[in-house]
Design a protein around this motif. Structure first.
Motif, PDB file in Angstrom:
ATOM      1  N   ASN A 326      41.737  22.720  28.719  1.00 45.40           N
ATOM      2  CA  ASN A 326      41.856  23.816  29.587  1.00 45.40           C
ATOM      3  C   ASN A 326      42.901  23.723  30.691  1.00 45.40           C
ATOM      4  O   ASN A 326      42.934  24.288  31.547  1.00 45.40           O
ATOM      5  N   ALA A 327      43.944  22.665  30.367  1.00 48.43           N
ATOM      6  CA  ALA A 327      44.916  22.451  31.673  1.00 48.43           C
ATOM      7  C   ALA A 327      46.095  23.485  31.379  1.00 48.43           C
ATOM      8  O   ALA A 327      46.242  24.170  30.438  1.00 48.43           O
ATOM      9  N   PRO A 328      46.853  23.623  32.515  1.00 44.38           N
ATOM     10  CA  PRO A 328      47.863  24.576  32.257  1.00 44.38           C
ATOM     11  C   PRO A 328      48.992  24.053  31.654  1.00 44.38           C
ATOM     12  O   PRO A 328      49.114  22.938  31.367  1.00 44.38           O
ATOM     13  N   MET A 329      49.792  25.074  30.834  1.00 42.11           N
ATOM     14  CA  MET A 329      51.006  24.528  29.980  1.00 42.11           C
ATOM     15  C   MET A 329      52.138  24.752  30.666  1.00 42.11           C
ATOM     16  O   MET A 329      52.620  25.731  31.518  1.00 42.11           O
ATOM     17  N   ASN A 330      53.017  23.786  30.246  1.00 41.81           N
ATOM     18  CA  ASN A 330      54.502  23.868  30.727  1.00 41.81           C
ATOM     19  C   ASN A 330      55.425  25.130  30.130  1.00 41.81           C
ATOM     20  O   ASN A 330      54.974  25.425  28.893  1.00 41.81           O
ATOM     21  N   GLU A 331      56.176  25.764  30.577  1.00 39.43           N
ATOM     22  CA  GLU A 331      56.778  26.829  30.091  1.00 39.43           C
ATOM     23  C   GLU A 331      58.109  26.219  29.365  1.00 39.43           C
ATOM     24  O   GLU A 331      58.927  25.522  29.902  1.00 39.43           O
ATOM     25  N   PRO A 332      58.277  26.882  28.134  1.00 39.89           N
ATOM     26  CA  PRO A 332      59.458  26.345  27.314  1.00 39.89           C
ATOM     27  C   PRO A 332      60.667  26.814  28.043  1.00 39.89           C
ATOM     28  O   PRO A 332      60.726  27.938  28.513  1.00 39.89           O
ATOM     29  N   GLN A 333      61.893  26.224  28.011  1.00 41.85           N
ATOM     30  CA  GLN A 333      62.971  26.355  28.654  1.00 41.85           C
ATOM     31  C   GLN A 333      64.092  26.788  27.593  1.00 41.85           C
ATOM     32  O   GLN A 333      64.619  25.700  27.074  1.00 41.85           O
ATOM     33  N   ARG A 334      64.568  28.056  27.472  1.00 47.44           N
ATOM     34  CA  ARG A 334      65.328  28.467  26.374  1.00 47.44           C
ATOM     35  C   ARG A 334      66.735  27.743  26.468  1.00 47.44           C
ATOM     36  O   ARG A 334      67.416  27.378  25.404  1.00 47.44           O
ATOM     37  N   GLU A 335      67.065  27.131  27.444  1.00 45.55           N
ATOM     38  CA  GLU A 335      68.550  26.525  27.703  1.00 45.55           C
ATOM     39  C   GLU A 335      68.486  25.230  26.937  1.00 45.55           C
ATOM     40  O   GLU A 335      69.626  24.654  26.894  1.00 45.55           O
ATOM     41  N   GLY A 336      67.381  24.708  26.846  1.00 42.88           N
ATOM     42  CA  GLY A 336      67.401  23.510  25.917  1.00 42.88           C
ATOM     43  C   GLY A 336      67.008  23.642  24.565  1.00 42.88           C
ATOM     44  O   GLY A 336      66.659  22.500  23.914  1.00 42.88           O
ATOM     45  N   PHE A 337      66.767  24.784  23.909  1.00 40.20           N
ATOM     46  CA  PHE A 337      66.220  25.047  22.642  1.00 40.20           C
ATOM     47  C   PHE A 337      67.204  24.301  21.661  1.00 40.20           C
ATOM     48  O   PHE A 337      66.928  23.747  20.705  1.00 40.20           O
TER      49      PHE A 337
END
Length: 357
Positions: A326-337
């Motif tokens: 139940n650890a926090p998640m990193n947020e995806p960064q669209r600039e690197g998609f």
């Protein structure tokens, strides 16, 4: 959610859990289609999921749609993918290579031969595409002849054989997201009058022939398919016969004994329920944008056997561990998609890394 962490038999393999990395185009291959140098690290970092489905990978020169997407039909491609599959296996993971023929969703500037795209019919999708010259309208494609359709089936089977030679555990046929196979389904893209157009049976024929040919080449238990019923991407409109088309298609594919069916679900719950009843094998469900608090709901309810996630796995190499704790998640960064270097590709932090900082 605990059911997600149970092992499960899929095709010829027992997977360590019921979580799947959904296929995601990352556009970091070399211009000849050989996977990029960082790809082995990227996929190995995410080998904690039960199954990785690779980014869309073209089975031929004609199959390429976007810039710097990988292929799996030359010796160089195979050598590049061997590095990836070995890295994933060294981490205890499994990987299927997704075979993606873009069809009309392509631009001559993006392909090795710079010829017009091929499609069921000479109908442009009415959308733009990023090319070496910037954003451009996708031009009208060239309609495949009946013989060329059959040769394209053979291209898929050849690419599947090459995928297995590269060490892949199997292949997933991309029959979704407005690419070639789904173009055959849709009256908005397919106005053919031969055996590949018109009736539901004819519009489904190409997909069934591709799946049959690949299953014959590498085994049904290493062959899978992804579908996205009702998508409106890329000018696709599957029309009033949508439900009837997918009922027929899924029932016919079910006869082949494939490793799994992967559905990108866009909200048509009655159709999903019908598919679940018709498909007697393993079902993977991907609900784009599903919030974290609903992770595990489909596996728990029996709506699906496995659940696929894209952006959350992209941004969290240790996705499974974060769910378990139940650890926090990193947020995806669209600039690197799409495109680029290791930034927002292989440099997302893990829990272990964060603990040492």
């Amino acid at each position: 959610m605990s059911k997600l962490f149970d092992s499960i038999r899929v095709g010829r393999y027992t997977l360590q859990n019921r979580l799947v990395m959904a296929p995601m185009t990352r556009s970091r291959a070399q211009y000849d289609g050989t996977p990029g140098d960082l790809a082995a690290r990227y996929y190995a970092q995410r080998a904690g999921v039960g199954l990785i489905v690779s980014e869309g990978t073209q089975p031929s020169d004609d199959g390429q749609g976007y810039l710097t997407t990988p292929g799996i039909y030359t010796d160089a491609h195979v050598a590049g993918w061997k590095k990836i599959t070995s890295a994933v296996h060294d981490k205890g993971g499994r990987i299927f290579i997704q075979l993606m023929h873009a069809g009309r969703m392509s631009h001559p500037d993006n392909t090795p031969h710079h010829r017009p795209a091929v499609a069921p019919s000479a109908i442009a999708p009415g959308v733009g595409m990023f090319t070496t010259g910037g954003m451009q309208d996708i031009p009208v494609p060239r309609a495949l002849s009946s013989d060329e359709v059959r040769r394209t089936v053979a291209d898929f089977a050849f690419a599947a054989r090459r995928a297995v030679e590269s060490g892949a555990d199997g292949v997933e046929i991309h029959g979704a997201n407005a690419y070639l196979i789904q173009q055959f389904f849709a009256p908005s893209a397919n106005t053919r009058t031969d055996e590949y157009g018109g009736s539901i049976e004819n519009r489904a024929r190409f997909a069934i022939e591709v799946a049959t040919a690949i299953a014959g080449e590498i085994g049904a238990d290493r062959t899978a398919i992804r579908l996205s019923p009702g998508t409106a991407m890329g000018g696709i409109d599957e029309g009033a016969e949508l439900h009837a088309l997918y009922r027929y298609l899924v029932a016919e594919l079910d006869k082949l004994g494939l490793a799994y069916l992967h559905i990108m679900h866009l909200g048509d719950e009655p159709l999903l329920a019908e598919i679940r009843k018709l498909w007697t094998g393993t079902l993977i469900l991907n609900r784009p944008g599903r919030p974290r608090e609903q992770v595990g709901a489909d596996a728990a309810s029996g709506t699906a056997d496995l659940e696929a996630y894209g952006a959350m796995v992209l941004a969290n190499p240790d996705f499974v561990e974060r769910l378990k704790t139940n650890a926090p998640m990193n947020e995806p960064q669209r600039e690197g998609f799409f495109g680029g270097t290791e930034k927002f590709y292989t440099d997302y932090p893990t829990l272990a890394l964060s603990a040492t900082e």
